[in-house]
Write a protein that holds these residues in place. Structure first.
Motif, short mmCIF file in Angstrom:
data_model
loop_
_atom_site.label_atom_id
_atom_site.label_comp_id
_atom_site.label_asym_id
_atom_site.label_seq_id
_atom_site.Cartn_x
_atom_site.Cartn_y
_atom_site.Cartn_z
N ILE A 181 -10.81 -33.76 9.46
CA ILE A 181 -10.46 -33.58 10.88
C ILE A 181 -9.79 -32.22 11.00
O ILE A 181 -8.73 -31.99 10.42
N ASP A 182 -10.43 -31.32 11.74
CA ASP A 182 -9.94 -29.96 11.91
C ASP A 182 -8.89 -29.93 13.04
O ASP A 182 -8.98 -30.73 13.98
N ASP A 183 -7.94 -29.02 12.93
CA ASP A 183 -6.91 -28.86 13.97
C ASP A 183 -6.21 -30.18 14.27
O ASP A 183 -5.90 -30.48 15.43
N PHE A 184 -5.97 -30.98 13.22
CA PHE A 184 -5.40 -32.32 13.42
C PHE A 184 -4.10 -32.26 14.22
O PHE A 184 -3.21 -31.46 13.92
N ALA A 238 -2.67 -27.88 5.05
CA ALA A 238 -1.93 -27.16 6.09
C ALA A 238 -2.70 -25.89 6.46
O ALA A 238 -3.08 -25.13 5.58
N GLU A 239 -2.93 -25.70 7.75
CA GLU A 239 -3.72 -24.54 8.21
C GLU A 239 -2.83 -23.43 8.75
O GLU A 239 -1.80 -23.68 9.38
N GLY A 240 -3.24 -22.20 8.52
CA GLY A 240 -2.59 -21.06 9.16
C GLY A 240 -1.21 -20.74 8.61
O GLY A 240 -0.31 -20.34 9.36
MG MG Z 1 -8.57 -25.44 12.23
#
Ligand code: MG
Ligand code: C2E
Ligand code: MG
Ligand code: MG
Length: 279
Positions: A181-184, A238-240
């Motif tokens: 799941i992207d941008d959860f 963890a993104e970004g």
């Molecule tokens: Mg994303």
């Protein structure tokens, strides 16, 4: 007076609108040709083990190298590709290229590597009845174990196509392809889908990572997401991540994996091979 200014406003805006329509027509033509002209390329961003900073996988990210306009980011042309009905073809190309690239890395790198590739799916791709066969074909063609492919979808896609999502995710699970799941946490969706759907990975949205050092609530929220993921057997990423301070919060909260400019920006495939070889 009102009438005059209304007219003036109209005259001021009309030429600009005409330009916008023209621009769109140009971009539309260019985009139709871009794939054939080899102007669309994938760059890859390492996804790393947070403790060792060793690369575990790489996310494929689309770029359009336009001869006159330079590099166009995906947010500027993917919605247009969706509107034009080009996204199914474009998305199929993305999956095939990413699989071939991983196959090529595998041949370059010492054996035993477990590098995976993560590919974003657009809403129309997800709705395409040919998706699963295409995924199977790409895996076979590049001789990849299904486990080395991750498909990223957003919560919005789950919400908009819930019954389809159930069937597709069950099938992907059967094949052995993992789903992220992207941008959860960033969408307007309930968590109920986690009860029913075969999800493997939660990619924690960058806004939460930013909040780690910007708001006292940030660490609480991220900590809660990590607890939930762990209790449900979901792998968090963890993104970004941009700063050492964010990283140290995440390490203390036992977040196993991450991605962000702190480790690497998206890079060309040749650079990924170099990063993978460097111990
Ligand atoms: Mg994303
Ligand atoms: P995403 O899947 O959430 O990808 C992460 C985006 O955040 C990428 O932007 C990446 O370059 C950027 N990013 C990564 N680390 C950092 C960081 O530390 N700081 C900041 N400020 N940004 C960071 P990009 O490549 O512009 O892609 C934007 C979005 O476009 C993606 O978000 C994804 O939703 C979509 N996209 C990209 N490639 C594809 C594709 O092949 N197919 C589809 N359907 N969508 C794609
Ligand atoms: Mg993504
Ligand atoms: Mg699964």
């Amino acid at each position: 007076a009102a009438k005059t200014s209304g007219k003036a406003r109209f005259e001021r805006f009309e030429p600009r609108m005409r330009v916008a329509v023209m621009e769109r027509a140009i971009v539309e033509n260019d985009l139709r040709a871009a794939l054939k002209l080899d102007q669309l390329r994938l760059v890859y961003q390492p996804i790393v083990d947070m403790r060792t900073r060793r690369m575990q996988g790489a996310e494929a990210l689309l770029r359009w190298y336009h001869p006159e306009r330079g590099v166009i980011p995906p947010v500027s042309f993917i919605p247009l590709a969706e509107d034009l009905g080009l996204m199914t073809e474009l998305g199929a190309w993305v999956i095939r290229s990413a699989c071939r690239q991983l196959g090529a890395w595998r041949r370059q790198l010492p054996p035993g590597g477990d590098l995976y590739v993560s590919v974003n799916l657009s809403p129309t791709q997800f709705a395409d009845p040919g998706l699963l066969d295409h995924v199977r074909d790409c895996l076979t063609e590049s001789e990849l174990e299904p486990h080395s492919l991750v498909l990223e979808i957003t919560e919005q896609v789950l919400v908009d196509q819930y019954s389809r999502a159930r069937a597709v995710l069950a099938e992907l699970n059967q094949i052995g392809v993992r789903v992220a799941i992207d941008d959860f946490g960033s969408g307007y969706s309930s968590l109920a889908y986690l009860l029913e759907l075969d999800v493997d990975i939660l990619k924690i949205d960058k806004s939460f990572i930013d909040a780690l050092t910007l708001s006292p609530k940030g660490p609480v929220l991220v900590g809660s997401i990590l607890h939930m993921a762990s209790a449900l057997g979901l792998r968090p990423i963890a993104e970004g991540i941009e700063t050492e301070e964010q990283l140290s919060y995440l390490l203390r909260a036992n977040c196993p994996s991450g991605q962000g400019f702190l480790f690497s920006t998206p890079v060309d495939p040749e650079q990924i091979a170099a990063i993978a070889i460097t111990p």
